[in-house]
Write an enzyme that holds these catalytic residues in place. Structure first.
Site, short mmCIF file in Angstrom:
data_model
loop_
_atom_site.label_atom_id
_atom_site.label_comp_id
_atom_site.label_asym_id
_atom_site.label_seq_id
_atom_site.Cartn_x
_atom_site.Cartn_y
_atom_site.Cartn_z
N ALA A 1 -100.80 10.11 116.86
CA ALA A 1 -101.68 10.79 117.82
C ALA A 1 -102.37 9.77 118.73
CB ALA A 1 -102.71 11.64 117.09
N TYR A 2 -102.87 8.71 118.13
CA TYR A 2 -103.57 7.67 118.89
C TYR A 2 -102.63 7.00 119.89
CZ TYR A 2 -106.40 3.46 119.74
OH TYR A 2 -107.12 2.44 120.32
#
Length: 250
Positions: free
Chosen positions: A157-158
């Site tokens: 996600a990051y």
């Protein structure tokens, strides 16, 4: 403690997420280089005031202002305040960010939404204001991550959010043709900040420290030095780039 006296010729920097970690180191370095610094913070006013106090004690000029980077009205007000206090904005360093570590299969989508609100929408909102407000000779510096190349598990996600940051940055550099404004991203490797260290075991931290050929974690000051170069007079020919400040990682 706030000092807003600034000579008419002094350059002005606005640092989002400037109250702690890499943002604090950047704020202090730019102030040491002669900038008047607006330290933006989302929460934690005490940390922001500590940053301002440290800058003032060293003879610099700084002002702390609260503002959510993903809120376009608050960011417009932040830039307004910088212009009111110091006359304009020459450098914007967008250091505010959020991290959520999880395997993709297990990530709570509410955490994904919160991360993307700060990292993607926040970057877009700040980039919009920078594009509209930066004076000629100015610079915008955003933050990506070396994880885009390293592809560590649990960073899906990051890393996805930072891929968006790189796209926004590189496209804006082309859109500002003729304005004499540089737009670049810095992509740190493992750096010893609270954001990085939180939730990791000593064994994980030691393993990550050994990953770069220089065999140590980066420091916030290492990253601040790269930002200062891009934002300063010696970095004017660097534009539309991602600088991977990671001790030699791929």
């Amino acid at each position: 403690m706030t000092d807003t006296h600034t000579p008419a010729t002094q350059r002005v920097a606005l640092v989002t997420g400037g109250s702690r970690g890499i943002g604090r180191a950047v704020s202090q370095r730019l102030a040491a280089d002669g900038f008047a610094v607006v330290v933006d913070f989302a929460g934690g006013a005490a940390a922001a005031e500590e940053t301002v106090a440290a800058i003032s004690a060293a003879g610099g000029t700084a002002l702390a202002v609260q503002g959510d980077v993903a809120d376009e009205q608050e960011m417009a007000a932040l830039f307004d305040r910088a212009e009111q206090e110091f006359g304009g904005v020459d450098v914007v360093v967008h250091a505010a960010g959020r991290m959520a570590l999880s395997r993709i299969a297990d990530l709570d989508l509410a955490a994904l939404d919160a991360l993307h609100r700060t990292n993607i929408r926040g970057t877009f909102v700040v980039a919009q204001q920078a594009a509209r407000r930066l004076r000629a000779g100015g610079a915008l510096v955003t933050f990506s991550t070396t994880v885009l190349a390293a592809q560590f598990p649990e960073y899906g996600a990051y890393a996805a959010s930072k891929a968006a940051v790189e796209s926004i940055t590189l496209i804006l550099a082309r859109e500002l043709r003729g304005r004499d404004i540089t737009v670049n991203a810095v992509a740190p490797g493992p750096t010893a900040t609270a954001l990085f260290l939180d939730g990791k075991t000593p064994e994980q931290i030691d393993a990550l420290a050994k990953t770069p050929p220089l065999e140590r974690l980066g420091t916030p000051e290492d990253i601040a030095g790269v930002v200062a170069f891009i934002a300063g007079p010696d970095g004017r020919w660097v534009n539309g780039q991602v600088l991977r400040a990671n001790g030699g990682m791929a």
